[in-house]
Design an enzyme around this catalytic site. Structure first.
Site, PDB file in Angstrom:
ATOM      1  N   HIS A  50      52.302  43.580  44.931  1.00  0.00           N
ATOM      2  CA  HIS A  50      52.167  42.190  44.753  1.00  0.00           C
ATOM      3  C   HIS A  50      53.287  41.593  43.709  1.00  0.00           C
ATOM      4  O   HIS A  50      53.969  42.343  43.037  1.00  0.00           O
ATOM      5  CB  HIS A  50      50.860  41.721  44.328  1.00  0.00           C
ATOM      6  CG  HIS A  50      50.189  42.158  42.867  1.00  0.00           C
ATOM      7  ND1 HIS A  50      49.537  43.366  42.713  1.00  0.00           N
ATOM      8  CD2 HIS A  50      50.704  41.861  41.726  1.00  0.00           C
ATOM      9  CE1 HIS A  50      49.256  43.563  41.594  1.00  0.00           C
ATOM     10  NE2 HIS A  50      49.996  42.718  40.950  1.00  0.00           N
TER      11      HIS A  50
HETATM   12  P1  TYD Z   1      44.729  44.913  41.582  1.00  0.00           P
HETATM   13  O1  TYD Z   1      45.318  43.881  40.951  1.00  0.00           O
HETATM   14  O2  TYD Z   1      44.682  44.862  43.187  1.00  0.00           O
HETATM   15  O3  TYD Z   1      45.351  46.107  40.957  1.00  0.00           O
HETATM   16  P2  TYD Z   1      46.671  46.541  41.345  1.00  0.00           P
HETATM   17  O4  TYD Z   1      47.586  45.540  41.713  1.00  0.00           O
HETATM   18  O5  TYD Z   1      46.913  47.404  39.949  1.00  0.00           O
HETATM   19  O6  TYD Z   1      46.867  47.740  42.426  1.00  0.00           O
HETATM   20  O7  TYD Z   1      43.274  44.707  41.039  1.00  0.00           O
HETATM   21  C1  TYD Z   1      42.218  45.612  41.628  1.00  0.00           C
HETATM   22  C2  TYD Z   1      40.879  45.088  41.295  1.00  0.00           C
HETATM   23  O8  TYD Z   1      40.557  44.853  40.075  1.00  0.00           O
HETATM   24  C3  TYD Z   1      40.712  43.736  42.146  1.00  0.00           C
HETATM   25  O9  TYD Z   1      39.532  43.331  42.486  1.00  0.00           O
HETATM   26  C4  TYD Z   1      41.054  42.681  41.023  1.00  0.00           C
HETATM   27  C5  TYD Z   1      40.342  43.243  39.724  1.00  0.00           C
HETATM   28  N1  TYD Z   1      40.855  43.044  38.382  1.00  0.00           N
HETATM   29  C6  TYD Z   1      40.470  42.066  37.432  1.00  0.00           C
HETATM   30  O10 TYD Z   1      39.265  41.590  37.925  1.00  0.00           O
HETATM   31  N2  TYD Z   1      40.726  41.711  36.319  1.00  0.00           N
HETATM   32  C7  TYD Z   1      42.044  42.287  36.173  1.00  0.00           C
HETATM   33  O11 TYD Z   1      42.622  42.033  35.006  1.00  0.00           O
HETATM   34  C8  TYD Z   1      42.904  42.922  37.097  1.00  0.00           C
HETATM   35  C9  TYD Z   1      44.337  43.503  36.898  1.00  0.00           C
HETATM   36  C10 TYD Z   1      42.364  43.346  38.226  1.00  0.00           C
END
Ligand code: TYD
Length: 134
Positions: A50
């Protein structure tokens, strides 16, 4: 311009070992509104995929290692993070992917704002389209 923007943190070491201090507007160039960390990553997992519209982040691998691919829609560059005194600056509109987490990897991320799903661009074609319109 390189897509890999590393910030060197001073290691305040003495005979007892090492210490790194992160301070808003001293060695971190934004408001630190959130800190999250990724650990216990399973074999073969890739994360990220992303970009953010407004959020700025700095990722520091304080233990173990992982590999980042940074992408601006035109070019990609990769880097292995494996040092607790190196921070990777993730700017707005930088598509990023993370791979090859070692079992012991602890990746800590400082973020300029609270979690907001609306700030994410999770579709690569949308990312390209938004970039072209800038
Ligand atoms: P995501 O951003 O998809 O992780 P990555 O990009 O590292 O693979 O986040 C994973 C899950 O955690 C998603 O359900 C959103 C949640 N999340 C939060 O609630 N707070 C946060 O600060 C972050 C980074 C993620």
């Amino acid at each position: 311009m390189s897509l890999i923007n590393l910030i060197d943190f001073n290691i305040l070491g003495d005979e007892r070992g090492s210490l790194v201090s992160l301070e808003q507007y001293q060695n971190i160039p934004f408001d630190i509104k959130r800190i999250y960390y990724i650990f216990g990553t399973k074999d073969g997992v890739a994360r990220g995929f992303h970009a953010h519209k407004e959020l700025k982040q700095i990722a520091i691998c304080i233990q173990g290692e992982c590999r980042f691919i940074m992408d601006n829609g035109k070019q990609k560059e990769e880097i292995i993070l494996n040092k607790p005194n190196k921070g990777l600056f993730i700017d707005v509109m930088q598509w990023h992917e993370m791979y090859d987490f070692s079992h012991d990897c602890v990746l800590i991320v400082l973020a300029s704002d609270h979690y907001d799903e609306q700030d994410y661009i999770r579709n690569y074609d949308d990312f390209l389209a938004i970039g072209l319109n800038k």
